[in-house]
Scaffold this active site. Structure first.
Site, PDB file in Angstrom:
ATOM      1  N   ASP A 100       0.845  -1.200   0.000  1.00 19.65           N
ATOM      2  CA  ASP A 100       0.000   0.000   0.000  1.00 19.65           C
ATOM      3  C   ASP A 100       0.883   1.253   0.000  1.00 19.65           C
ATOM      4  OD1 ASP A 100      -1.873   2.056   0.625  1.00 19.65           O
ATOM      5  OD2 ASP A 100      -3.142   0.631   1.696  1.00 19.65           O
ATOM      6  N   HIS A 102      -0.380   4.508   0.063  1.00 24.81           N
ATOM      7  CA  HIS A 102      -1.059   5.712   0.557  1.00 24.81           C
ATOM      8  C   HIS A 102      -0.437   6.172   1.876  1.00 24.81           C
ATOM      9  CE1 HIS A 102      -3.997   3.765  -2.112  1.00 24.81           C
ATOM     10  NE2 HIS A 102      -4.331   5.005  -2.431  1.00 24.81           N
ATOM     11  N   SER A 120      -5.442  -4.103   2.074  1.00 26.80           N
ATOM     12  CA  SER A 120      -4.634  -3.816   3.269  1.00 26.80           C
ATOM     13  C   SER A 120      -5.317  -4.270   4.556  1.00 26.80           C
ATOM     14  CB  SER A 120      -4.344  -2.317   3.357  1.00 26.80           C
ATOM     15  OG  SER A 120      -3.643  -1.916   2.215  1.00 26.80           O
TER      16      SER A 120
HETATM   17 CO1  B1M Z   1      -5.549   5.539  -4.193  1.00 24.02          CO
HETATM   18  N1  B1M Z   1      -7.159   4.496  -3.743  1.00 24.02           N
HETATM   19  N2  B1M Z   1      -4.935   4.146  -5.261  1.00 24.02           N
HETATM   20  N3  B1M Z   1      -4.119   6.772  -4.560  1.00 24.02           N
HETATM   21  N4  B1M Z   1      -6.542   6.925  -3.258  1.00 24.02           N
HETATM   22  C1  B1M Z   1      -8.073   5.097  -2.701  1.00 24.02           C
HETATM   23  C2  B1M Z   1      -7.743   4.573  -1.325  1.00 24.02           C
HETATM   24  C3  B1M Z   1      -9.486   4.572  -3.217  1.00 24.02           C
HETATM   25  C4  B1M Z   1     -10.548   4.407  -2.136  1.00 24.02           C
HETATM   26  C5  B1M Z   1      -9.978   5.517  -4.332  1.00 24.02           C
HETATM   27  C6  B1M Z   1     -11.321   5.138  -4.917  1.00 24.02           C
HETATM   28  O1  B1M Z   1     -11.446   4.172  -5.623  1.00 24.02           O
HETATM   29  N5  B1M Z   1     -12.344   5.915  -4.632  1.00 24.02           N
HETATM   30  C7  B1M Z   1      -9.080   3.220  -3.906  1.00 24.02           C
HETATM   31  C8  B1M Z   1      -9.082   1.963  -2.997  1.00 24.02           C
HETATM   32  C9  B1M Z   1     -10.189   1.022  -3.364  1.00 24.02           C
HETATM   33  C10 B1M Z   1     -10.129  -0.293  -2.658  1.00 24.02           C
HETATM   34  O2  B1M Z   1      -9.169  -0.779  -2.168  1.00 24.02           O
HETATM   35  N6  B1M Z   1     -11.278  -0.886  -2.644  1.00 24.02           N
HETATM   36  C11 B1M Z   1      -7.677   3.534  -4.385  1.00 24.02           C
HETATM   37  C12 B1M Z   1      -7.007   2.818  -5.400  1.00 24.02           C
HETATM   38  C13 B1M Z   1      -7.828   1.767  -6.140  1.00 24.02           C
HETATM   39  C14 B1M Z   1      -5.661   3.070  -5.763  1.00 24.02           C
HETATM   40  C15 B1M Z   1      -4.802   2.285  -6.778  1.00 24.02           C
HETATM   41  C16 B1M Z   1      -4.942   0.767  -6.754  1.00 24.02           C
HETATM   42  C17 B1M Z   1      -5.132   2.849  -8.161  1.00 24.02           C
HETATM   43  C18 B1M Z   1      -4.437   2.168  -9.315  1.00 24.02           C
HETATM   44  O3  B1M Z   1      -3.246   2.044  -9.349  1.00 24.02           O
HETATM   45  N7  B1M Z   1      -5.268   1.744 -10.238  1.00 24.02           N
HETATM   46  C19 B1M Z   1      -3.391   2.744  -6.366  1.00 24.02           C
HETATM   47  C20 B1M Z   1      -2.856   1.853  -5.244  1.00 24.02           C
HETATM   48  C21 B1M Z   1      -1.415   1.700  -5.234  1.00 24.02           C
HETATM   49  C22 B1M Z   1      -0.969   0.899  -4.014  1.00 24.02           C
HETATM   50  O4  B1M Z   1      -1.205   1.308  -2.893  1.00 24.02           O
HETATM   51  N8  B1M Z   1      -0.358  -0.219  -4.272  1.00 24.02           N
HETATM   52  C23 B1M Z   1      -3.661   4.097  -5.786  1.00 24.02           C
HETATM   53  C24 B1M Z   1      -2.763   5.147  -5.800  1.00 24.02           C
HETATM   54  C25 B1M Z   1      -2.999   6.407  -5.289  1.00 24.02           C
HETATM   55  C26 B1M Z   1      -2.073   7.606  -5.470  1.00 24.02           C
HETATM   56  C27 B1M Z   1      -0.601   7.230  -5.447  1.00 24.02           C
HETATM   57  C28 B1M Z   1      -2.396   8.283  -6.786  1.00 24.02           C
HETATM   58  C29 B1M Z   1      -2.546   8.532  -4.306  1.00 24.02           C
HETATM   59  C30 B1M Z   1      -1.760   8.333  -2.992  1.00 24.02           C
HETATM   60  C31 B1M Z   1      -0.692   9.335  -2.761  1.00 24.02           C
HETATM   61  C32 B1M Z   1      -0.119   9.249  -1.375  1.00 24.02           C
HETATM   62  O5  B1M Z   1      -0.736   8.859  -0.424  1.00 24.02           O
HETATM   63  N9  B1M Z   1       1.139   9.632  -1.303  1.00 24.02           N
HETATM   64  C33 B1M Z   1      -3.962   8.029  -4.063  1.00 24.02           C
HETATM   65  C34 B1M Z   1      -4.954   8.762  -3.349  1.00 24.02           C
HETATM   66  C35 B1M Z   1      -4.596  10.172  -2.995  1.00 24.02           C
HETATM   67  C36 B1M Z   1      -6.204   8.199  -3.013  1.00 24.02           C
HETATM   68  C37 B1M Z   1      -7.426   8.884  -2.365  1.00 24.02           C
HETATM   69  C38 B1M Z   1      -8.113   9.671  -3.463  1.00 24.02           C
HETATM   70  C39 B1M Z   1      -7.180   9.807  -1.193  1.00 24.02           C
HETATM   71  C40 B1M Z   1      -6.424   9.177  -0.035  1.00 24.02           C
HETATM   72  C41 B1M Z   1      -6.023  10.229   0.980  1.00 24.02           C
HETATM   73  O6  B1M Z   1      -4.883  10.652   1.027  1.00 24.02           O
HETATM   74  N10 B1M Z   1      -6.993  10.715   1.768  1.00 24.02           N
HETATM   75  C42 B1M Z   1      -8.266   7.622  -1.878  1.00 24.02           C
HETATM   76  C43 B1M Z   1      -9.745   7.882  -1.765  1.00 24.02           C
HETATM   77  C44 B1M Z   1     -10.262   7.709  -0.327  1.00 24.02           C
HETATM   78  O7  B1M Z   1      -9.543   7.505   0.599  1.00 24.02           O
HETATM   79  N11 B1M Z   1     -11.543   7.738  -0.213  1.00 24.02           N
HETATM   80  C45 B1M Z   1      -7.713   6.541  -2.727  1.00 24.02           C
HETATM   81  C46 B1M Z   1      -6.760  11.712   2.778  1.00 24.02           C
HETATM   82  C47 B1M Z   1      -6.165  11.068   4.038  1.00 24.02           C
HETATM   83  C48 B1M Z   1      -5.906  12.100   5.111  1.00 24.02           C
HETATM   84  O8  B1M Z   1      -7.129  10.146   4.510  1.00 24.02           O
HETATM   85  O9  B1M Z   1      -5.472   8.229   4.541  1.00 24.02           O
HETATM   86  O10 B1M Z   1      -7.940   7.859   5.049  1.00 24.02           O
HETATM   87  P1  B1M Z   1      -6.748   8.712   5.126  1.00 24.02           P
HETATM   88  O11 B1M Z   1      -6.399   9.052   6.632  1.00 24.02           O
HETATM   89  C49 B1M Z   1      -7.348   9.456   7.567  1.00 24.02           C
HETATM   90  C50 B1M Z   1      -7.968   8.305   8.367  1.00 24.02           C
HETATM   91  O12 B1M Z   1      -8.178   7.156   7.600  1.00 24.02           O
HETATM   92  C51 B1M Z   1      -7.031   8.131   9.528  1.00 24.02           C
HETATM   93  O13 B1M Z   1      -6.526   9.435   9.771  1.00 24.02           O
HETATM   94  C52 B1M Z   1      -6.610  10.251   8.601  1.00 24.02           C
HETATM   95  C53 B1M Z   1      -7.400  11.510   8.939  1.00 24.02           C
HETATM   96  O14 B1M Z   1      -7.055  12.095  10.135  1.00 24.02           O
HETATM   97  N12 B1M Z   1      -5.886   7.230   9.433  1.00 24.02           N
HETATM   98  C54 B1M Z   1      -5.321   6.722  10.561  1.00 24.02           C
HETATM   99  C55 B1M Z   1      -5.193   6.781   8.382  1.00 24.02           C
HETATM  100  N13 B1M Z   1      -4.208   5.982   8.786  1.00 24.02           N
HETATM  101  C56 B1M Z   1      -4.247   5.924  10.118  1.00 24.02           C
HETATM  102  C57 B1M Z   1      -3.453   5.251  11.027  1.00 24.02           C
HETATM  103  C58 B1M Z   1      -3.753   5.370  12.388  1.00 24.02           C
HETATM  104  C59 B1M Z   1      -4.807   6.181  12.808  1.00 24.02           C
HETATM  105  C60 B1M Z   1      -5.614   6.846  11.912  1.00 24.02           C
HETATM  106  O15 B1M Z   1      -3.056   4.767  13.343  1.00 24.02           O
HETATM  107  C61 B1M Z   1      -1.982   3.943  12.994  1.00 24.02           C
END
Ligand code: B1M
Length: 215
Positions: A98, A100, A151
């Site tokens: 992963d 992200h 994940s």
């Molecule tokens: Co990707 N991605 N992405 N992506 N991406 C998601 C996660 C996705 C939901 C988008 C969608 O389809 N709507 C989807 C996953 C679907 C699934 O698994 N069912 C997805 C996908 C499919 C993919 C790829 C597979 C796409 C592809 O290649 N075809 C690929 C995966 C590659 C891989 O991981 N092997 C991919 C790639 C990418 C980018 C590289 C382009 C980029 C990431 C850049 C980076 O992180 N450096 C990206 C992004 C930006 C996203 C979305 C749009 C935004 C994620 C984000 O940063 N959110 C995302 C959509 C979504 O999440 N709904 C998506 C903001 C961030 C602050 O939120 O990380 O959730 P989050 O953190 C929150 C809480 O969750 C929590 O605290 C934060 C807020 O305070 N939290 C924790 C998180 N971790 C924590 C740990 C803790 C405590 C709290 O304690 C340990």
């Protein structure tokens, strides 16, 4: 557009030019953490929705992510800090497979700014590396982040690996990331892990949980 709408739009459009000036203007009105929570994360949410519905292609998601990271990096030095780092130590990583890391890095910032020492291992980290770091750095807890549905399965395997190595009692585990749900962690994972495992919906819940773990 008005300032805060423009900032949110910058994340959605991946528009970096003039970002710092807008952030500085925003900080004159609002604390940096609120800018992240109320404005920038709203932009990332839209990006996720557009990507999920096929209206946005991956390279543009990446651009948005880069603007988000640049914005957080610009705001971070202006955040309030309780300086000591002596409340405890946590090893933090995005799990194997992963990439992200925006959420994980926010957790790092919130914990670091609130008295914890964070050993941030980065992305795609296998459990072996996480456990080696936790052991070497004498961590008090382990935090794993993951956004892909895949994940959530890796996290389960990681906990099972910790059980089989007999280290579950040693490290409370904090789990977070968009693909996880509270019920999956509290019903499915807590039942199988032989130590403490907690779900954090966001970085602030992560902080509250660390405070509980260290109490
Ligand atoms: Co990707 N991605 N992405 N992506 N991406 C998601 C996660 C996705 C939901 C988008 C969608 O389809 N709507 C989807 C996953 C679907 C699934 O698994 N069912 C997805 C996908 C499919 C993919 C790829 C597979 C796409 C592809 O290649 N075809 C690929 C995966 C590659 C891989 O991981 N092997 C991919 C790639 C990418 C980018 C590289 C382009 C980029 C990431 C850049 C980076 O992180 N450096 C990206 C992004 C930006 C996203 C979305 C749009 C935004 C994620 C984000 O940063 N959110 C995302 C959509 C979504 O999440 N709904 C998506 C903001 C961030 C602050 O939120 O990380 O959730 P989050 O953190 C929150 C809480 O969750 C929590 O605290 C934060 C807020 O305070 N939290 C924790 C998180 N971790 C924590 C740990 C803790 C405590 C709290 O304690 C340990």
């Amino acid at each position: 557009l008005p300032l805060f709408e423009r900032l949110e739009r910058r994340i959605v459009d991946g528009e970096r030019k003039g970002l710092e000036a807008d952030l500085d203007a925003a900080m004159a009105e609002t604390p940096p953490l609120e800018i992240i929570n109320d404005t920038l994360l709203a932009g990332m949410k839209t990006v996720g929705e557009l990507f999920g519905s096929g209206q946005m292609q991956l390279p543009f998601v990446l651009q948005s992510a880069e603007v988000m990271k640049a914005a957080v990096a610009h705001l971070e030095p202006h955040m309030e800090k309780s300086d000591d780092g002596g409340k405890g130590r946590i090893v933090l990583a995005t799990v194997k497979g992963d990439v992200h890391d925006i959420g994980k890095n926010l957790v790092d910032i919130i914990l670091s700014n609130n008295g914890y020492e964070v050993v941030n291992l980065g992305i795609k980290q296998p459990i072996t590396t996480i456990l080696d770091a936790a052991s070497e750095r004498r961590a008090d807890a382990i935090g794993m982040s993951g956004l892909l549905v895949k994940s959530t399965v890796i996290m389960k395997e990681n906990l099972e690996e910790m059980n089989s190595r007999g280290v579950a009692a040693r490290w409370p585990v904090l789990l977070g990331g968009a693909a996880l749900t509270r019920s999956y962690v509290e019903n499915d994972l807590a039942g199988l892990y032989e130590g403490e495992v907690h779900y954090a919906r966001d970085a602030f819940e992560g902080l509250r949980l660390m405070d509980t773990i260290m109490a």
